[in-house]
Design a protein around this motif. Structure first.
Motif, PDB file in Angstrom:
ATOM      1  N   TYR A  92      21.265  40.119  42.506  1.00  0.00           N
ATOM      2  CA  TYR A  92      22.191  40.850  41.641  1.00  0.00           C
ATOM      3  C   TYR A  92      23.441  41.257  42.413  1.00  0.00           C
ATOM      4  O   TYR A  92      24.569  41.111  41.923  1.00  0.00           O
ATOM      5  N   LYS A  93      23.237  41.763  43.620  1.00  0.00           N
ATOM      6  CA  LYS A  93      24.353  42.215  44.445  1.00  0.00           C
ATOM      7  C   LYS A  93      25.269  41.038  44.786  1.00  0.00           C
ATOM      8  O   LYS A  93      26.495  41.151  44.679  1.00  0.00           O
ATOM      9  N   THR A  94      24.688  39.904  45.162  1.00  0.00           N
ATOM     10  CA  THR A  94      25.483  38.721  45.495  1.00  0.00           C
ATOM     11  C   THR A  94      26.283  38.253  44.285  1.00  0.00           C
ATOM     12  O   THR A  94      27.471  37.940  44.386  1.00  0.00           O
ATOM     13  N   GLU A  95      25.634  38.214  43.128  1.00  0.00           N
ATOM     14  CA  GLU A  95      26.313  37.790  41.904  1.00  0.00           C
ATOM     15  C   GLU A  95      27.445  38.749  41.539  1.00  0.00           C
ATOM     16  O   GLU A  95      28.545  38.324  41.175  1.00  0.00           O
ATOM     17  N   THR A  96      27.202  40.043  41.654  1.00  0.00           N
ATOM     18  CA  THR A  96      28.211  41.041  41.325  1.00  0.00           C
ATOM     19  C   THR A  96      29.389  40.964  42.286  1.00  0.00           C
ATOM     20  O   THR A  96      30.553  41.010  41.867  1.00  0.00           O
ATOM     21  N   LEU A  97      29.114  40.823  43.577  1.00  0.00           N
ATOM     22  CA  LEU A  97      30.196  40.716  44.551  1.00  0.00           C
ATOM     23  C   LEU A  97      31.021  39.451  44.320  1.00  0.00           C
ATOM     24  O   LEU A  97      32.250  39.480  44.421  1.00  0.00           O
ATOM     25  N   ARG A  99      31.424  37.926  41.435  1.00  0.00           N
ATOM     26  CA  ARG A  99      32.197  38.167  40.218  1.00  0.00           C
ATOM     27  C   ARG A  99      33.408  39.051  40.511  1.00  0.00           C
ATOM     28  O   ARG A  99      34.518  38.772  40.046  1.00  0.00           O
ATOM     29  N   LEU A 100      33.223  40.088  41.322  1.00  0.00           N
ATOM     30  CA  LEU A 100      34.334  40.970  41.673  1.00  0.00           C
ATOM     31  C   LEU A 100      35.398  40.235  42.477  1.00  0.00           C
ATOM     32  O   LEU A 100      36.602  40.430  42.265  1.00  0.00           O
ATOM     33  N   GLU A 101      34.961  39.376  43.402  1.00  0.00           N
ATOM     34  CA  GLU A 101      35.924  38.591  44.177  1.00  0.00           C
ATOM     35  C   GLU A 101      36.691  37.638  43.274  1.00  0.00           C
ATOM     36  O   GLU A 101      37.902  37.455  43.437  1.00  0.00           O
ATOM     37  N   ASP A 102      36.001  37.017  42.311  1.00  0.00           N
ATOM     38  CA  ASP A 102      36.669  36.118  41.366  1.00  0.00           C
ATOM     39  C   ASP A 102      37.674  36.889  40.506  1.00  0.00           C
ATOM     40  O   ASP A 102      38.787  36.417  40.268  1.00  0.00           O
TER      41      ASP A 102
END
Length: 147
Positions: A92-97, A99-102
Motif C-alpha cells: 500500500y505504501k509503495t503504491e501510494t508513494l 501515485r504521489l510521485e506521478d
C-alpha cells in the motif's frame, strides 16, 4: 617518522574543528553564514578564515536548489522506502508513494505548460501591439509656414 600534519589537520581522531564543521554541515548553509558573520563581529580573522574555508571547500556554491530539495526530502522521508515487515502495508505504501510521485510530476508538467501559455500570450500581445504601431500612419506635423 611523524606525519607532516597533526591529526587535527588531517582529519584523524574527531578533533574539535572537524566536529564543529560536521555540526555546521548538519544545520546547513545558514549556520555557516551565521558562523562567518559572528566570526567577523567578534574576531575578524576568524570570520575571514571561515569564509575562505567555505569557498575553498565549495560549501558556499556547491549545490543547486533541486539537489537541496532532493536531499531534504530524502532526509525527511528517508525511511519511506524501508520495509515495515508488514507486506500488505508495504505494498500500500509503495503504491501510494508511486501515485504521489506521478501526481507531483503531472502537476509540475501542468505548471510548466501554464508558464509556457502565459509566455506565449504575452509574446502574442507584444507582437500585436508592435504590428498595430507599425500599421498606424506616421503623422508628421507640417513645419510652420515661412513668411
Amino acid at each position: 617518522m611523524t606525519p607532516a600534519f597533526p591529526a587535527a589537520v588531517t582529519g584523524g581522531p574527531r578533533n574539535p574543528l572537524r566536529r564543529a564543521a560536521d555540526w555546521l554541515d548538519d544545520r546547513g548553509k545558514p549556520a555557516w553564514i551565521a558562523a562567518v558573520v559572528l566570526g567577523f563581529i567578534f574576531v575578524w580573522p576568524v570570520g575571514l578564515a571561515i569564509l575562505a574555508y567555505m569557498i575553498w571547500s565549495k560549501r558556499m556554491f556547491s549545490k543547486s536548489c533541486a539537489q537541496r530539495r532532493a536531499e531534504f526530502s530524502a532526509h525527511r522521508f528517508g525511511g519511506a522506502y524501508r520495509s515495515s515487515g508488514n507486506s500488505a502495508f508495504d505494498a500500500y505504501k509503495t503504491e501510494t508513494l508511486k501515485r504521489l510521485e506521478d501526481e507531483q510530476s503531472a502537476f509540475e508538467g501542468f505548471l510548466q505548460r501554464l508558464r509556457e501559455a502565459k509566455d506565449k500570450q504575452e509574446f502574442d500581445r507584444f507582437m500585436d501591439e508592435r504590428a498595430h504601431k507599425a500599421a498606424e500612419p506616421a503623422t508628421v506635423e507640417d513645419p510652420a509656414p515661412r513668411t
